[in-house]
Design a protein around this motif. Structure first.
Motif, PDB file in Angstrom:
ATOM      1  N   TRP A  27       0.837  -1.193   0.000  1.00 47.97           N
ATOM      2  CA  TRP A  27       0.000   0.000   0.000  1.00 47.97           C
ATOM      3  C   TRP A  27       0.868   1.237   0.000  1.00 47.97           C
ATOM      4  CZ3 TRP A  27      -5.002  -0.948  -0.738  1.00 47.97           C
ATOM      5  CH2 TRP A  27      -5.460  -2.201  -0.415  1.00 47.97           C
ATOM      6  N   LYS A  28       0.352   2.326  -0.537  1.00 50.44           N
ATOM      7  CA  LYS A  28       1.134   3.560  -0.593  1.00 50.44           C
ATOM      8  C   LYS A  28       1.255   4.232   0.769  1.00 50.44           C
ATOM      9  CE  LYS A  28       0.570   4.697  -5.352  1.00 50.44           C
ATOM     10  NZ  LYS A  28       0.883   5.747  -6.252  1.00 50.44           N
ATOM     11  N   THR A  29       0.388   3.872   1.693  1.00 48.60           N
ATOM     12  CA  THR A  29       0.385   4.548   2.990  1.00 48.60           C
ATOM     13  C   THR A  29       1.322   3.894   4.013  1.00 48.60           C
ATOM     14  OG1 THR A  29      -1.509   3.214   3.653  1.00 48.60           O
ATOM     15  CG2 THR A  29      -1.962   5.376   2.703  1.00 48.60           C
ATOM     16  N   ILE A  30       1.898   2.749   3.704  1.00 55.27           N
ATOM     17  CA  ILE A  30       2.762   2.089   4.684  1.00 55.27           C
ATOM     18  C   ILE A  30       4.187   2.624   4.572  1.00 55.27           C
ATOM     19  CG2 ILE A  30       1.398  -0.013   4.738  1.00 55.27           C
ATOM     20  CD1 ILE A  30       3.494  -1.311   2.973  1.00 55.27           C
ATOM     21  N   TRP A  31       4.875   2.595   5.707  1.00 59.74           N
ATOM     22  CA  TRP A  31       6.273   2.994   5.736  1.00 59.74           C
ATOM     23  C   TRP A  31       7.017   1.988   6.582  1.00 59.74           C
ATOM     24  CZ3 TRP A  31      10.411   4.238   8.732  1.00 59.74           C
ATOM     25  CH2 TRP A  31      11.448   4.911   8.096  1.00 59.74           C
TER      26      TRP A  31
ATOM     27  N   HIS B 226       8.428   1.426   2.595  1.00 56.17           N
ATOM     28  CA  HIS B 226       7.804   0.846   1.415  1.00 56.17           C
ATOM     29  C   HIS B 226       8.238  -0.603   1.242  1.00 56.17           C
ATOM     30  CE1 HIS B 226       6.238   4.703   0.242  1.00 56.17           C
ATOM     31  NE2 HIS B 226       7.433   5.233   0.404  1.00 56.17           N
TER      32      HIS B 226
END
Length: 188
Positions: free
Chosen positions: A73-77, A79
């Motif tokens: 997902w683009k919101t996880i850190w 990546h």
């Protein structure tokens, strides 16, 4: 004088000699020599090529940058778009570094100042020299495992510290590239 027909086959040292019919008088036999016939070569099952090829080296496509990277997902850190990820952590007492594969949550390689072989050589297990030693040992282990490229994304507020910079420089001096190639897309 009667004609006698001699038709015989004599095998001598791998050659077959066939004699023509001759007369029994003072004439000599005329023989035609030919090499022994060899059987036709057949393709064994071991030599035939399988029409569906299965790559048994799982890192082959990864090294050519053709393997699929899990985007997540683009919101996880941090990546998830990596083949191998380097994680460096420094606590009050110890320095640890882990290399993770994209397919496993368990570290592939790790190094820490908790290991006795590193701990006995260092005066302090959390100083800048300890970070450099962990970087050198981990770089050597990565070279032995065949991992030469990995992603390292430091936490932004700790990136400029001397400890992190000495760790990164030790990894680079050990022959490890701290970035991965972009994935190549091949159209079919």
């Amino acid at each position: 004088m009667a004609l006698r027909v001699i038709g015989r086959s004599v095998r001598l040292l791998g050659q077959i000699q066939r004699c023509r019919p001759v007369m029994a008088t003072n004439q000599t036999a005329q023989c035609l020599s030919q090499a022994a016939s060899q059987p036709e070569p057949r393709a064994d099952e071991n030599e035939s090529v399988n029409p569906t090829f299965v790559n048994r080296n799982p890192r082959n496509l990864e090294q050519m940058a053709l393997a699929v990277k899990d985007r997540g997902w683009k919101t996880i850190w941090p990546h998830r778009e990596f083949y191998h990820r380097l994680e460096f952590s420094r606590t009050q007492h110890h320095v640890t570094a882990h290399v993770f594969s994209s397919s496993s949550p368990v570290p592939v390689l790790s190094c820490s100042t908790k290991e006795w072989s590193l701990k006995k050589e260092l005066a302090s297990t959390s100083c800048v020299v300890a970070c450099q030693a962990v970087g050198e040992v981990l770089a050597h282990r990565c070279q032995q495992a065949g991992i030469t490229r990995m992603v390292y994304r430091a936490i932004p507020w700790t990136y400029r510290s001397d400890a992190v910079q000495s760790f990164r420089s030790a990894m680079k001096e050990g022959g490890i590239t701290l970035s991965e190639p972009r994935r190549k897309y091949i159209s079919t």
